[in-house]
Design a protein around this motif. Structure first.
Motif, PDB file in Angstrom:
ATOM      1  N   GLU A   1      45.632  45.510  44.484  1.00 16.79           N
ATOM      2  CA  GLU A   1      45.509  45.102  45.854  1.00 16.79           C
ATOM      3  C   GLU A   1      44.181  44.086  45.999  1.00 16.79           C
ATOM      4  N   LYS A   2      44.278  43.244  46.950  1.00 14.74           N
ATOM      5  CA  LYS A   2      42.870  42.488  47.353  1.00 14.74           C
ATOM      6  C   LYS A   2      41.939  43.502  48.192  1.00 14.74           C
ATOM      7  N   PRO A   3      40.703  43.114  47.908  1.00 13.37           N
ATOM      8  CA  PRO A   3      39.829  44.081  48.566  1.00 13.37           C
ATOM      9  C   PRO A   3      39.963  44.034  50.222  1.00 13.37           C
ATOM     10  N   ALA A   4      39.658  45.208  50.642  1.00 12.91           N
ATOM     11  CA  ALA A   4      39.946  45.310  52.070  1.00 12.91           C
ATOM     12  C   ALA A   4      38.880  45.298  52.934  1.00 12.91           C
ATOM     13  N   LEU A   5      37.518  45.626  52.452  1.00 15.05           N
ATOM     14  CA  LEU A   5      36.532  45.573  53.454  1.00 15.05           C
ATOM     15  C   LEU A   5      35.485  44.292  53.090  1.00 15.05           C
ATOM     16  N   LYS A   6      34.943  43.917  54.180  1.00 13.85           N
ATOM     17  CA  LYS A   6      33.700  42.852  54.081  1.00 13.85           C
ATOM     18  C   LYS A   6      32.685  43.446  54.982  1.00 13.85           C
ATOM     19  N   LEU A   7      31.432  43.586  54.283  1.00 17.30           N
ATOM     20  CA  LEU A   7      30.308  44.054  55.160  1.00 17.30           C
ATOM     21  C   LEU A   7      29.461  42.912  55.771  1.00 17.30           C
ATOM     22  N   THR A   8      29.345  42.719  56.970  1.00 21.81           N
ATOM     23  CA  THR A   8      28.454  41.529  57.465  1.00 21.81           C
ATOM     24  C   THR A   8      27.175  42.147  58.144  1.00 21.81           C
TER      25      THR A   8
END
Length: 108
Positions: free
Chosen positions: A99-106
């Motif tokens: 699966e594609k990565p599910a999280l992005k930290l900004t």
């Protein structure tokens, strides 16, 4: 893109971090208030397990916005480092399942 917002000014230790996460992510009542539990709850965002209020579509990403990140860096730098490390690990887990990565930290 779904978004969860955490306030770095109000995070001074692990207890305050987990208290905010329960609210921001809608973790279940039995949430263990530990980084292991945090990783577990965010590892199945595309499944129907009910570990979070977020249910992502196959290519959707949950953006974790850390407002006042500089305050968190000053108050609990190790915690910010651990969260960043855990997000990378969770995304690797998603990739391991094809699966594609599910999280992005900004950081703001």
């Amino acid at each position: 893109m779904a978004t969860a917002i955490l306030n770095g000014k109000e995070i001074t230790d692990e207890a305050s971090f987990h208290a905010q996460c329960v609210q921001a992510f809608g973790f279940p009542e039995f949430y263990g208030n530990s980084m292991d539990a945090w990783v577990d709850c965010l590892s199945y965002l595309r499944d129907e397990d009910g570990m979070s209020k977020f249910r992502l579509k196959p290519n959707e990403v949950l953006e974790i916005v850390l407002q006042d990140a500089d305050a968190l860096k000053a108050q609990a730098p190790d915690l910010l480092e651990e969260v960043t490390f855990c997000i990378a690990g969770i995304n690797e887990r998603y990739e391991d399942y094809g699966e594609k990565p599910a999280l992005k930290l900004t950081l703001k």
